[in-house]
Enzyme design. Structure first.
Site, PDB file in Angstrom:
ATOM      1  N   ASP A 215      30.257  41.816  42.232  1.00 31.31           N
ATOM      2  CA  ASP A 215      30.425  43.260  42.082  1.00 31.31           C
ATOM      3  C   ASP A 215      29.987  43.674  40.682  1.00 31.31           C
ATOM      4  O   ASP A 215      29.487  42.857  39.901  1.00 31.31           O
ATOM      5  CB  ASP A 215      31.859  43.694  42.392  1.00 31.31           C
ATOM      6  CG  ASP A 215      32.874  43.159  41.389  1.00 31.31           C
ATOM      7  OD1 ASP A 215      32.540  42.195  40.676  1.00 31.31           O
ATOM      8  OD2 ASP A 215      33.994  43.696  41.314  1.00 31.31           O
TER       9      ASP A 215
ATOM     10  N   ASP B 269      31.329  44.332  37.819  1.00 33.26           N
ATOM     11  CA  ASP B 269      31.801  43.687  36.589  1.00 33.26           C
ATOM     12  C   ASP B 269      31.926  42.176  36.730  1.00 33.26           C
ATOM     13  O   ASP B 269      32.436  41.506  35.839  1.00 33.26           O
ATOM     14  CB  ASP B 269      33.125  44.303  36.112  1.00 33.26           C
ATOM     15  CG  ASP B 269      34.305  43.967  37.004  1.00 33.26           C
ATOM     16  OD1 ASP B 269      34.091  43.724  38.218  1.00 33.26           O
ATOM     17  OD2 ASP B 269      35.445  43.962  36.505  1.00 33.26           O
TER      18      ASP B 269
ATOM     19  N   SER C 267      34.515  48.438  37.782  1.00 31.52           N
ATOM     20  CA  SER C 267      34.354  47.382  38.787  1.00 31.52           C
ATOM     21  C   SER C 267      33.360  47.765  39.873  1.00 31.52           C
ATOM     22  O   SER C 267      32.185  47.963  39.612  1.00 31.52           O
ATOM     23  CB  SER C 267      35.729  47.038  39.363  1.00 31.52           C
ATOM     24  OG  SER C 267      35.661  45.909  40.204  1.00 31.52           O
TER      25      SER C 267
ATOM     26  N   ASP D 137      33.670  40.055  38.679  1.00 30.84           N
ATOM     27  CA  ASP D 137      34.888  39.289  38.953  1.00 30.84           C
ATOM     28  C   ASP D 137      35.168  39.136  40.445  1.00 30.84           C
ATOM     29  O   ASP D 137      36.166  38.525  40.829  1.00 30.84           O
ATOM     30  CB  ASP D 137      36.098  39.893  38.235  1.00 30.84           C
ATOM     31  CG  ASP D 137      36.457  41.289  38.736  1.00 30.84           C
ATOM     32  OD1 ASP D 137      35.726  41.844  39.584  1.00 30.84           O
ATOM     33  OD2 ASP D 137      37.482  41.837  38.263  1.00 30.84           O
TER      34      ASP D 137
END
Length: 450
Positions: A246, A248, A107, A250
């Protein structure tokens, strides 16, 4: 049952340090594969199938191969999607009718970290019971299915295109983004080749930031956890607004043309107002960290407000339990359950933009009646295993603070899940009082260890 490896969002850590090592990830793939095979009970000759996606970290190549080997050894077919956002894995797992999806990502963490998180066939995070079953298999020796039962692997070439079309489908068909100049920060992460196309194809002029991943620059000075990046891009290019994701994809942060930043609470409020206009806002789910001013604003809309534990999986649990459509964290994880099964930065941004278009408003106008209360968060180091809830000094300090704040504030003490810290949060209308009470509670916590 306490879990040994799985945290609130899968398994995560520094690459090369247990558990993020090639051998462990292969065993994790095998353990997850055994769990799938046992649960699916498919007919003879059939194999469960999983989708594997990843972000842009250099370690993704290594861990992807290890995970693929583990699944194949357990008799599970693997579909490799390459670098795509976490919510894209959730969507494609569901759209392709697969048995599970796996994401290799840490992430918003630096490139030298990585992690593994799983999605169910329904595109939601795995239930605790399934994660516990996987952990039980991890304690067993790794085996291998006989050759005729091994899984196969293949790549899906149009994963990005499928997800782009899905994202666009969540934006009203009678609206477009023509005339908008948007600065877009993709954090050199998984959305770098996807997000710009989504917003451009809906009509916006795009200024892209963080779209040149090299395997080691993910989240480095860019992305939703570095607000200065999108603010600078908006002001430099004279954009109407900014969108920051961010690593990833999400998490979402937005910025208006004046450089004002809008976190998850504010963006949820913008979406909530549109749902209220449509008569579709029975309630909203926030977390223990959501600002009290946000809660009061939602209640002024005539909707209920529920607080979940920190973590988007707990937000989703409360959404399902109460039958609500939207919820999220002030960090920018927003779940629009009538659009997707999980938090999605691109989809959430599109819902905000749709609301602004429908109301002919700017972000500043949409949030003009949203007043945040001052907060003071103090991290106090404590001994592992200390039962702070039973300490009379801490309890007394909390009682005094709650009495002083009344209905216009709140106190929250929460142990960190990753460090020996007790997080002390005090919130209220009076900034000076909030600061004073926060320090008093933190002092009581510190005294408990002396």
């Amino acid at each position: 049952m306490a879990r040994k490896y799985f945290g609130t969002d899968g398994v995560r850590g520094r690459v090369g340090v247990a558990p993020i090592t090639p051998d462990f990830v292969m065993r994790l793939g095998y353990a997850a594969g055994k769990t799938l095979v046992a649960r699916e009970k498919l007919a003879a000759g059939q194999h469960p199938a999983v989708l594997i996606g990843k972000d842009t970290r250099v370690s993704g190549y290594m861990l992807e191969a290890a995970l693929e080997a583990g699944f194949a050894a357990a008799g599970v077919n693997v579909i490799l999607a390459g670098p795509i956002p976490t919510p894209a894995v959730a969507y494609l797992t569901r759209a392709l009718r697969l048995q599970a999806g796996v994401v290799l990502s840490a992430s918003h963490n630096p490139y030298y970290d990585n992690g593994i998180k799983f999605f169910s066939a329904a595109g939601s995070k795995l239930p605790d019971a399934v994660e516990e079953e996987i952990e039980a298999h991890l304690d067993e020796p790794m085996g291998c299915a006989e050759s005729s039962l091994l899984g196969r692997a293949k790549r899906i070439d149009d994963a990005a295109g499928r997800y782009i079309e899905f994202c666009k489908s969540t934006f009203p068909g009678d609206l477009d983004l023509r005339g908008l100049k948007i600065a877009l920060d993709c954090a050199h992460g998984a959305a770098y080749h996807i997000a710009p196309k989504v917003f451009h194809e809906l009509g916006a002029e795009i200024v892209s930031v963080g779209v040149q991943p090299d395997g080691m620059n993910i989240n480095d000075g860019v992305g939703a956890t570095v607000p200065a990046s999108i603010r600078e891009a908006v002001l430099k290019h004279g954009a109407d607004l900014g969108i920051s994701l961010d690593g990833d994809g999400d998490r979402l942060l937005m910025c208006d043309r004046a450089g004002e930043l809008y976190d998850g609470d504010k963006l949820l409020y913008v979406i909530a107002r549109s749902l209220k206009d449509e008569g579709r806002l029975p309630g909203v789910v926030g977390t223990l960290m959501s600002n009290l001013g946000f809660e009061h604003a939602i209640k002024r809309l005539g909707a209920d407000f529920v607080r979940a534990k920190v973590g988007d999986r707990y937000v989703l649990e409360q959404l399902i339990e109460h039958g609500y459509r939207i919820g999220g964290e002030n960090s920018g994880h927003i779940i629009c359950l009538d659009r997707h099964t999980t938090g999605d930065g691109i989809v959430s941004a599109l819902q905000v933009l749709a609301s602004l278009r429908l109301r002919s408003e700017t972000l500043a106008q949409a949030c003009s009646d949203l007043v945040f209360y001052p907060q003071r968060l103090i991290n106090v180091r404590m001994k592992n295993g200390f039962d702070w809830r039973s300490d009379t000094g801490i309890s007394a300090a909390i009682e005094v603070a709650e009495r002083e704040l009344g209905d216009s504030g709140r106190v929250l003490l929460r142990a960190s899940g990753t460090e020996p810290l007790l997080r002390v949060l005090v919130e209220g209308r009076d900034a000076e009082l909030v600061e004073q009470l926060g320090r008093q509670i933190a002092s009581a916590v510190s005294s408990a260890f002396e």
